[in-house]
Motif scaffolding. Sequence first.
Motif, PDB file in Angstrom:
ATOM      1  N   TYR A  20     -24.177  -7.758  52.109  1.00 47.79           N
ATOM      2  CA  TYR A  20     -23.275  -8.821  51.765  1.00 47.79           C
ATOM      3  C   TYR A  20     -24.270  -9.874  51.726  1.00 47.79           C
ATOM      4  CZ  TYR A  20     -18.921  -6.345  52.329  1.00 47.79           C
ATOM      5  OH  TYR A  20     -17.883  -5.661  51.967  1.00 47.79           O
ATOM      6  N   ILE A  21     -24.128 -10.439  50.585  1.00 45.61           N
ATOM      7  CA  ILE A  21     -24.920 -11.896  50.334  1.00 45.61           C
ATOM      8  C   ILE A  21     -23.754 -12.902  50.256  1.00 45.61           C
ATOM      9  CG2 ILE A  21     -26.481 -13.009  48.544  1.00 45.61           C
ATOM     10  CD1 ILE A  21     -27.486 -10.459  49.486  1.00 45.61           C
ATOM     11  N   ARG A  22     -22.951 -12.941  49.655  1.00 47.88           N
ATOM     12  CA  ARG A  22     -21.739 -13.789  49.515  1.00 47.88           C
ATOM     13  C   ARG A  22     -22.287 -15.218  49.032  1.00 47.88           C
ATOM     14  NH1 ARG A  22     -20.430 -11.077  54.602  1.00 47.88           N
ATOM     15  NH2 ARG A  22     -18.703 -10.091  54.462  1.00 47.88           N
ATOM     16  N   LYS A  23     -22.928 -15.265  48.145  1.00 50.71           N
ATOM     17  CA  LYS A  23     -23.519 -16.400  47.306  1.00 50.71           C
ATOM     18  C   LYS A  23     -23.589 -15.899  45.959  1.00 50.71           C
ATOM     19  CE  LYS A  23     -24.504 -19.783  50.514  1.00 50.71           C
ATOM     20  NZ  LYS A  23     -23.966 -21.124  50.358  1.00 50.71           N
ATOM     21  N   ASP A  24     -22.865 -16.912  45.269  1.00 51.30           N
ATOM     22  CA  ASP A  24     -22.914 -16.519  43.732  1.00 51.30           C
ATOM     23  C   ASP A  24     -24.423 -16.615  43.186  1.00 51.30           C
ATOM     24  OD1 ASP A  24     -20.313 -16.361  43.815  1.00 51.30           O
ATOM     25  OD2 ASP A  24     -19.629 -18.385  43.234  1.00 51.30           O
ATOM     26  N   PRO A  25     -24.556 -15.521  42.352  1.00 58.34           N
ATOM     27  CA  PRO A  25     -23.710 -14.703  41.543  1.00 58.34           C
ATOM     28  C   PRO A  25     -23.588 -13.419  42.331  1.00 58.34           C
ATOM     29  CG  PRO A  25     -25.781 -14.353  40.383  1.00 58.34           C
ATOM     30  CD  PRO A  25     -25.899 -15.578  41.577  1.00 58.34           C
ATOM     31  N   PHE A  26     -24.158 -13.225  43.540  1.00 55.68           N
ATOM     32  CA  PHE A  26     -23.846 -11.810  44.193  1.00 55.68           C
ATOM     33  C   PHE A  26     -22.975 -11.839  45.342  1.00 55.68           C
ATOM     34  CE2 PHE A  26     -28.644 -11.800  42.909  1.00 55.68           C
ATOM     35  CZ  PHE A  26     -28.516 -11.299  41.751  1.00 55.68           C
ATOM     36  N   ARG A  27     -21.844 -10.908  45.081  1.00 54.86           N
ATOM     37  CA  ARG A  27     -21.278 -10.861  46.259  1.00 54.86           C
ATOM     38  C   ARG A  27     -21.834  -9.703  47.396  1.00 54.86           C
ATOM     39  NH1 ARG A  27     -15.189  -7.601  45.903  1.00 54.86           N
ATOM     40  NH2 ARG A  27     -14.554  -7.777  48.083  1.00 54.86           N
ATOM     41  N   MET A  28     -22.650  -8.803  46.845  1.00 54.95           N
ATOM     42  CA  MET A  28     -23.256  -7.853  47.627  1.00 54.95           C
ATOM     43  C   MET A  28     -24.378  -7.230  46.444  1.00 54.95           C
ATOM     44  SD  MET A  28     -20.293  -5.272  49.384  1.00 54.95           S
ATOM     45  CE  MET A  28     -19.683  -4.798  48.045  1.00 54.95           C
ATOM     46  N   ILE A  29     -25.353  -6.684  47.225  1.00 54.87           N
ATOM     47  CA  ILE A  29     -26.481  -5.856  46.753  1.00 54.87           C
ATOM     48  C   ILE A  29     -26.517  -4.670  47.185  1.00 54.87           C
ATOM     49  CG2 ILE A  29     -28.738  -5.885  46.074  1.00 54.87           C
ATOM     50  CD1 ILE A  29     -28.765  -8.724  45.880  1.00 54.87           C
ATOM     51  N   GLY A  30     -26.685  -3.403  46.388  1.00 60.11           N
ATOM     52  CA  GLY A  30     -26.745  -2.082  46.821  1.00 60.11           C
ATOM     53  C   GLY A  30     -27.951  -1.529  46.401  1.00 60.11           C
TER      54      GLY A  30
END
Length: 291
Positions: free
Chosen positions: A206-216
């Motif tokens: 989880y990143i939770r910093k726009d523009p990323f909610r998550m990175i897989g």
Amino acid sequence: MRSADALSMGKRAIDSYGYNSIRVEGFRSCFDIIAERNGSMLIFKFISNIDGATKENSAALRKIGAMFNADTFVVGRTYKSSNIRSGFIFQRHGVNCISEDTFEDVLKSKTVKRAQKFIIEKSMPNGELIKSLRKLSGMSREDLAKEVGLSKDSIYRYESGKSWISKKNLKKLEDYFGRSLKFDTEEYANVLEPIGTSSKGMKFTYIRKDPFRMIGKGRKRYEIGRLANQRTMKKWSEFYRKLNEEFDDYPFYLTERKVYSKSINGVPVISRSIFDSLQDEDALLELITYR
């Protein structure tokens, strides 16, 4: 020089050194530019004063760097009221902070690890780790301060990420606890978040910093966004499409709601229920490609 001007100059410098790069435009982000050359990736954030690099943004930047296997840098001119010395690194909340002149040297060297002339002048310890170790030892801040010969206020500021630490004081704390108290990005590179059966064989954080909610991350890399207003998502989608074009990434939006559109501005939209039902990465790739 304003940070916006420095960013424009930075983008031109990156391009002049033959990097493929994407600049964040039209929305706030914890980074400004992602650049790649010959498999080496660099991520930059440009600000005037590096004291403006917050704990939350730095944590997100470390995670993004780990998932992109990239070196991350905050590029600025000053800290407190002093200029950043060229050729030196200031580590704030686990992120390398450098001057605009040193930024050029990083581009030449590809990564700071290969640029041996760079010296870490000031850094911030992993405050959360210090706090955790102190509590596990059953100590108050005052107790720890007495043990290592520092003030109670210094311990508080180190734990809360409000102060730089000298090499001398860092050594005192590391000697006492018997371990490194620096930030370790490997902890983010090996995080497997429990987000459903589709995580099988892949890593998500989880990143939770726009523009990323998550990175897989699996055989491919996936940037996962959240739904927002139409204007904002249009800007995010433009950035996502560039990630796909430049780096062969597979971004998509993940929503808890019922999906009424298979894509938004060319970026796939996947409901959480469908996402959780996917069995492996092949199924995810097929779904993204289809949409």
